[in-house]
Design a protein around this motif. Structure first.
Motif, PDB file in Angstrom:
ATOM      1  N   UNK A   1      -9.420  -1.291  -6.481  1.00 32.73           N
ATOM      2  CA  UNK A   1      -9.400  -0.134  -6.208  1.00 32.73           C
ATOM      3  C   UNK A   1      -9.138   0.676  -5.665  1.00 32.73           C
ATOM      4  N   UNK A   2      -8.363   1.942  -6.253  1.00 30.83           N
ATOM      5  CA  UNK A   2      -6.493   2.358  -5.311  1.00 30.83           C
ATOM      6  C   UNK A   2      -7.701   2.894  -4.043  1.00 30.83           C
ATOM      7  N   UNK A   3      -8.735   3.162  -4.115  1.00 32.36           N
ATOM      8  CA  UNK A   3      -8.558   3.666  -2.621  1.00 32.36           C
ATOM      9  C   UNK A   3      -9.295   2.302  -2.057  1.00 32.36           C
ATOM     10  N   UNK A   4      -7.908   1.615  -1.630  1.00 34.40           N
ATOM     11  CA  UNK A   4      -7.802   0.456  -1.051  1.00 34.40           C
ATOM     12  C   UNK A   4      -6.818   1.009   0.092  1.00 34.40           C
ATOM     13  N   UNK A   5      -5.536   1.743  -1.123  1.00 35.96           N
ATOM     14  CA  UNK A   5      -4.476   2.280  -0.287  1.00 35.96           C
ATOM     15  C   UNK A   5      -5.069   3.928   0.494  1.00 35.96           C
ATOM     16  N   UNK A   6      -4.648   4.258   1.091  1.00 36.23           N
ATOM     17  CA  UNK A   6      -4.362   5.822   2.223  1.00 36.23           C
ATOM     18  C   UNK A   6      -3.205   6.068   2.480  1.00 36.23           C
ATOM     19  N   UNK A   7      -3.587   7.132   1.820  1.00 33.10           N
ATOM     20  CA  UNK A   7      -1.916   7.882   1.518  1.00 33.10           C
ATOM     21  C   UNK A   7      -1.706   8.062   2.768  1.00 33.10           C
ATOM     22  N   UNK A   8      -0.093   7.767   3.124  1.00 36.31           N
ATOM     23  CA  UNK A   8       0.773   8.271   3.941  1.00 36.31           C
ATOM     24  C   UNK A   8       0.842  10.377   4.851  1.00 36.31           C
TER      25      UNK A   8
ATOM     26  N   UNK B   1       4.992  -2.982   9.559  1.00 30.59           N
ATOM     27  CA  UNK B   1       5.692  -2.348   8.401  1.00 30.59           C
ATOM     28  C   UNK B   1       4.609  -2.619   7.133  1.00 30.59           C
ATOM     29  N   UNK B   2       3.452  -3.306   7.399  1.00 27.51           N
ATOM     30  CA  UNK B   2       1.637  -3.280   6.616  1.00 27.51           C
ATOM     31  C   UNK B   2       1.429  -1.369   7.500  1.00 27.51           C
ATOM     32  N   UNK B   3       1.283  -1.178   8.388  1.00 29.16           N
ATOM     33  CA  UNK B   3       0.912   0.259   9.096  1.00 29.16           C
ATOM     34  C   UNK B   3       2.147   0.669   8.398  1.00 29.16           C
ATOM     35  N   UNK B   4       2.767   1.516   7.955  1.00 21.55           N
ATOM     36  CA  UNK B   4       4.372   1.997   7.030  1.00 21.55           C
ATOM     37  C   UNK B   4       3.772   2.380   5.782  1.00 21.55           C
ATOM     38  N   UNK B   5       3.083   1.039   5.468  1.00 20.99           N
ATOM     39  CA  UNK B   5       3.783   1.430   3.668  1.00 20.99           C
ATOM     40  C   UNK B   5       1.343   0.954   3.501  1.00 20.99           C
ATOM     41  N   UNK B   6       0.843   1.716   4.721  1.00 20.59           N
ATOM     42  CA  UNK B   6      -0.561   1.911   3.655  1.00 20.59           C
ATOM     43  C   UNK B   6      -0.721   2.294   2.488  1.00 20.59           C
TER      44      UNK B   6
END
Length: 469
Positions: free
Chosen positions: A240-247, A117-122
């Motif tokens: 920081x927003x760069x913690x999130x990586x785009x799917x 689930x965490x991998x799906x919502x990176x």
């Protein structure tokens, strides 16, 4: 009569002056404490934001994880009395065995479900981390009510849910470490810095919650933990927003690996997981074997409370030493660090089996906690380096599940051996388990290195041969 009224007025003025003096002293003391708190906060901020950590977001992540660990300590200490203490030894063994068996259940959920689930919502990692914190805050409020009314049937499921959410936070935090890593800090050092501040915060929170539990009750400590977790959830959203990586489209089509990740981690990661699992088996064994050894008065030297305090202090000190050494060992191979920690644990346990005393038991607790902390930090660095981002959370989910199951297995071994074995016999059994694990890993490593093809340099190639292992 007039003289009496004069004396009353003078006494009243004296009381007023004394009250003003006391109030002024209280205000000054409060200002002194506030200034001291600001200085400590500023010094802590300088440490957490050093070497570019403030610029990349690592500093905020360190502070968030430290607060998260403090909240976990509040929960652990407030529930400890209800779950373990104040019971006869025989009844406590049954309670502990039930707890150990039930503890394994959440981790069969973490690996196949939470990691994928965490991998799906990176692209929403901040919100996933915040969700785990908000949910734990609400569960703390529910557990406080369960403690007040003595409702064990609802307390156990809530405690297990808190445990799952805590591991989910740790999995997500470990997965995002490479995205907040400054250029001047290695993965082992960054993981060590997070662990060091988390341990210090958990230790301080445990001491404070022990006193608060005795003073105002466990339910109010749990309510305080609720407030802390809710604040942490807000802080997580502000990472920081760069913690999130785009799917990507490939990510959407990729199957969720779950437990299949265990068969895809490669030999380097697999070796590190097995070594850490052996160390966790010993850690679980020590907790319950030594606890009941003390309660059965088979570990002479001091009063049981003092002995347990010594063992707990040794374990806490060992964890801090492991984090400190990890910060120092930035240029060393994490694979070698993992094997070295297992070797050190094995040798110490063998020595304690031959020369069993209270102080050798304390030494084993110290070295075991040191090896557990340092080995896990090196394992995290190996996973962060070797595993791709698309399945990194799934891998960490499997790692957390396997290590927790190993700890529970070791705890059950210690619980069973405490029924009929004294200290030397129990330590001998654990020394054999560790020695066999170390020999098996070294033999596998030797076979792997022998089978690894060596690149022959070309005529114009002047670089020396290197071995990444």
């Amino acid at each position: 009569m007039a003289g009496a009224w004069d004396r009353v007025r003078r006494a009243g003025r004296g009381t007023a002056r004394a009250s003003r003096t006391a109030a002024g002293a209280t205000v000054r003391a409060g200002q002194t404490v506030a200034r001291g708190g600001r200085r400590v906060g500023q010094a802590t901020r300088r440490l957490t934001y050093a070497q570019g950590a403030g610029r990349t977001g690592l500093g905020r992540l360190i502070e968030l994880t430290a607060a998260h660990s403090a909240g976990d300590a509040f929960i652990t200490v407030s529930l400890a009395g209800a779950l373990f203490f104040g019971l006869p030894v025989g009844q406590a063994r049954g309670q502990v065995a039930l707890y150990l068996v039930i503890t394994m259940v959440p981790f069969t959920v973490v690996a196949p479900f939470v990691g994928p689930v965490l991998d799906r919502f990176r692209s929403g990692r901040r919100y996933v981390m915040a969700g785990t914190l908000f949910a734990r805050g609400l569960l703390c409020w529910g557990m406080a009510s369960s403690v007040v009314y003595g409702d064990v049937l609802s307390l156990f499921p809530a405690a297990l849910a808190v445990l799952v959410l805590s591991k989910a936070y740790n999995v997500s935090r470990a997965a995002i470490m490479p995205s907040v890593l400054p250029a001047d800090i290695t993965l082992v050092t960054a993981n060590a810095r997070v662990a060091l501040f988390a341990l210090v915060a958990a230790g301080g929170a445990a001491a404070a919650s022990a006193g608060l539990t005795a003073w105002i009750g466990a339910e109010w400590v749990l309510r305080g933990a609720m407030v802390l977790f809710l604040i942490c959830g807000v802080v997580a959203v502000r990472l920081p927003r760069h913690v999130d990586s785009p799917d990507t489209d490939e990510d959407e089509e990729a199957p969720a690996p779950g437990w299949r990740t265990w068969f895809q981690v490669g030999p380097v990661v697999g070796e590190a997981i097995r070594a850490n699992a052996a160390i966790r088996i010993q850690a679980g064994f020590l907790v319950f074997f030594l606890l009941f050894l003390v309660q059965d008065k088979h570990l002479p030297g001091f009063a049981p409370e003092i002995t347990i305090g010594l063992l707990a202090a040794a374990a806490g000190g060992g964890g801090l030493m492991g984090a400190a050494v990890a910060s120092w060992a930035r240029s060393h191979s994490p694979q070698l660090i993992v094997l070295a920690t297992l070797a050190l644990t094995t040798v110490t346990t063998i020595v304690a089996a031959f020369f069993f005393t209270l102080w050798t038991a304390v030494a084993v607790a110290l070295v075991g906690a040191f090896a557990q902390g340092l080995g896990k930090l090196a394992l995290d660095a190996i996973v962060q380096r070797e595993i791709g981002e698309e399945v990194r959370s799934s891998t960490f989910g499997v790692v957390e599940a396997l290590l927790q199951i190993a700890w529970v297995f070791g705890g059950l071994i210690g619980l069973m051996l405490s029924l009929f074995a004294r200290g030397p016999a129990g330590f001998t059994v654990m020394a054999v388990v560790l020695a066999l694990s170390l020999g098996w890993l070294l033999a596998g490593r030797r076979r792997r290195l022998r089978a690894k093809p060596v690149r022959l340099p070309a005529t114009t190639d002047t670089k020396p041969l290197t071995n990444p292992f």
